[in-house]
Structure formats: C-alpha cells, structure tokens
Design an enzyme around this catalytic site. Structure first.
Site, short mmCIF file in Angstrom:
data_model
loop_
_atom_site.label_atom_id
_atom_site.label_comp_id
_atom_site.label_asym_id
_atom_site.label_seq_id
_atom_site.Cartn_x
_atom_site.Cartn_y
_atom_site.Cartn_z
N GLY A 140 1.87 3.12 2.23
CA GLY A 140 2.88 3.14 3.30
C GLY A 140 4.17 2.47 2.83
O GLY A 140 5.27 2.97 3.08
N HIS A 141 4.04 1.32 2.15
CA HIS A 141 5.24 0.67 1.60
C HIS A 141 5.89 1.56 0.54
O HIS A 141 7.11 1.67 0.47
CB HIS A 141 4.87 -0.67 0.95
CG HIS A 141 4.35 -1.70 1.90
ND1 HIS A 141 3.03 -2.06 1.96
CD2 HIS A 141 4.99 -2.44 2.84
CE1 HIS A 141 2.87 -2.99 2.88
NE2 HIS A 141 4.04 -3.24 3.43
N SER B 174 -2.40 -0.24 6.51
CA SER B 174 -1.88 -1.55 6.92
C SER B 174 -2.45 -2.60 5.99
O SER B 174 -3.62 -2.52 5.60
CB SER B 174 -2.32 -1.84 8.36
OG SER B 174 -2.17 -3.22 8.65
N ASP C 132 5.15 0.36 12.96
CA ASP C 132 5.53 -0.76 13.82
C ASP C 132 6.73 -0.29 14.64
O ASP C 132 7.87 -0.71 14.41
CB ASP C 132 5.85 -1.98 12.96
CG ASP C 132 4.68 -2.35 12.07
OD1 ASP C 132 3.61 -2.65 12.61
OD2 ASP C 132 4.82 -2.28 10.84
N HIS D 87 0.86 -1.18 0.00
CA HIS D 87 0.00 0.00 0.00
C HIS D 87 0.90 1.23 0.00
O HIS D 87 2.14 1.11 -0.07
CB HIS D 87 -0.95 -0.02 1.21
CG HIS D 87 -0.26 -0.30 2.51
ND1 HIS D 87 0.64 0.58 3.08
CD2 HIS D 87 -0.31 -1.37 3.34
CE1 HIS D 87 1.08 0.07 4.21
NE2 HIS D 87 0.54 -1.13 4.39
O1 PAF Z 1 6.87 -5.19 8.95
C1 PAF Z 1 6.84 -6.19 8.20
O2 PAF Z 1 6.23 -6.17 7.14
C2 PAF Z 1 7.54 -7.45 8.63
O3 PAF Z 1 7.52 -7.63 10.01
C3 PAF Z 1 8.99 -7.54 8.10
C4 PAF Z 1 9.86 -6.44 8.68
C5 PAF Z 1 8.99 -7.45 6.59
C6 PAF Z 1 9.62 -8.88 8.50
O4 PAF Z 1 8.90 -9.95 8.00
#
Ligand code: PAF
Length: 273
Positions: A36-37, A185, A150, A34
């Site tokens: 955020g990524h 998320s 996170d 999404h």
């Molecule tokens: O935040 C996440 O998407 C996951 O915890 C990660 C850091 C990719 C590890 O699997």
C-alpha cells in the site's frame, strides 16, 4: 536513495531540486511498509520528478492505551523497499527533531475530527494534523500523497491544507488489498492466523452493504444487518455508517438513496478501516 534524519540535511538534499525548478512529492509514513505504501511511492513518481518519504512513528497520534511501544519498526527493511521502489530521499527524524523541547503547538482540524473515528480515538486527528502540517512546512513538497484507506484522515488533511493555504496539492491513492479483500495495513501484523481469516468479514460486509444500498434497500436495515454480520464474525463494532464523501456527515436515508440510485458521485462509503 539518500537517507537523512535531520531537517537541516533534508533541506540541503531538497535545495538543488528546488533551485532546478524540479517537482517534489512527499509520502508521509510511519514505516512498517507494505505494498500500500509502495503504491503511494509509485503514484508519487508519476506526478513529480523526486519522491521523498518520511518515516516517523508519531507519538502524539497514539493515546496512552494504544500501541505506540509495540508499533512495528523495521527501518532497514523499509529503507530497502523504498530504495528499490525508486524513492529519492528518506527523511527519518528523531522525536526531538519533530518535537523539540518546549514544542507546544497543535493543529485542531475542527468538527470533522470529532466524528466517526474521532469519537473512538479522541486526539488522534489532532496528532495526525499536527505532524502532517509539520512535515509539509519542513519539506515544502509540491504534492503529498495519502492512502484512501484512512479516508477520514485524507479528508481532514485536505481541509487543513485548504484552511491554512498550505501550498501543496494533496493526492489520495486507492487502497491496496490482499486477494481476499483485506486492506493492507502495518497493523495486520498483529493478527493471528485465525483473526486474519475473520478480518475478511470487514471488506466483505462493506462490499455487500454497498451493493444492497445501490439496489435500493433500506439503509438503516442494511447497516444494522452489516453490524450484526461483523459481530457474528467476532468484531466489536465501533461504527458502520454511510457518510457524504466530501463532508463525512451522515444524512437522511432518502437523500442518500436518491443520490446512490442516481449514481451521484459524491456519495461514498467512509472506508476508514
Ligand atoms: O497514515 C499514517 O501513516 C499516519 O497517520 C501519517 C499520515 C504518516 C501521520 O503520522
């Protein structure tokens, strides 16, 4: 964008960049991408010449009762989003590539993994730490970026990298929110329209609680009112806590109040969710 699924191919793709002395930033993801990524990808591009994303739904960070099987998987859409965002390389390994037969090592991040989220998801941060170290050792990026959403995960990763002298610079990227305040998320896709509406009580309550504490209100009262607001909105509350932004330790109200009123930059809310 080059897409690879084996460590061998990932290292071959990275080699010419390394030989040319060009910097590489890694954005580890579990897919179902999404905005955020994409904010992580955009930040990565500002910091390094090449951006690599990893996509791996890490089985060992899910407890048996959690949503590993139904976690959203949409590889084709993710590839397109990453490519359009200018990502150079996508590494999407199989579980066997990451955890070959006989794999027996795990990274225990210590006490910070057993508080807050760690109380309710025992083993979660060991699973995250193990896979993140694995990706860092496999790809050896100069920089790795993680979302502040996170927050506990971000701090834990910083600590492991420092403790183990992993040669990477960890960068936290601010949370991206929908206009109504809810943090983006991948798991928001589970929410039915009614739940989605009620979920906004979470950012609203956190923001109101921060404002009240900054105004000097009693911290325990503020947190208790906040918990009740969340319960009234239909949440079952695991925790609503004020914690030190560096150690995540909760501390005496007086010290927090002084620090907050004094504008101490080191106090922040642990916005884990
Ligand atoms: O935040 C996440 O998407 C996951 O915890 C990660 C850091 C990719 C590890 O699997």
């Amino acid at each position: 964008m080059n897409v690879v699924s084996t460590l061998r191919d990932a290292r071959s793709a990275l080699l010419p960049w390394r030989e040319a002395g060009e910097t590489v930033a890694l954005v580890p993801t579990m897919g179902a991408l999404h905005q955020g990524h994409l904010a992580l990808i955009v930040a990565a591009q500002k910091l390094a010449k090449h951006t690599v994303a990893s996509l791996f739904v890490n089985p060992i960070q899910f407890a048996p009762h959690e949503d590993f099987d139904k976690y959203p998987r949409q590889l084709d859409r993710d590839k397109q989003m990453l490519s359009e965002a200018g990502c150079s390389l996508l590494y999407a390994p199989s579980p066997e590539e990451i955890y070959p037969s006989g794999f027996a090592t795990s990274i225990d991040p210590g006490p910070m993994a057993t508080i807050l989220e760690g109380v309710f998801r025992p083993g979660f941060f060991v699973g995250v730490a193990t896979v993140v170290i694995k990706f860092l050792m496999q790809l050896m990026p100069d920089i790795a970026l993680f979302g502040e959403k996170d927050y506990q995960q971000l701090l834990i990763i910083r600590h492991i990298v420092r403790d183990l002298n992993v040669p990477v610079h960890i960068v936290g990227v601010p949370t991206v929110r929908d206009p109504d305040g809810l943090a983006l998320s991948s798991r928001n896709s589970y929410l039915l329209p009614d739940d989605r509406h009620r979920a906004c009580a979470l950012p609203r309550t956190l923001t109101e609680s921060v404002q009240m504490i900054q105004q000097g209100k009693n911290i325990e009262n503020v947190l208790s009112v906040g918990r009740n607001k969340l319960i009234s909105a239909g949440f079952s509350v695991d925790y609503l806590t004020l914690a030190d932004a560096m150690t995540l330790k909760t501390s005496s109200s007086a010290r927090i109040a002084r620090s907050t009123i004094g504008g101490g930059a080191s106090w922040k809310y642990a916005l884990n969710r």
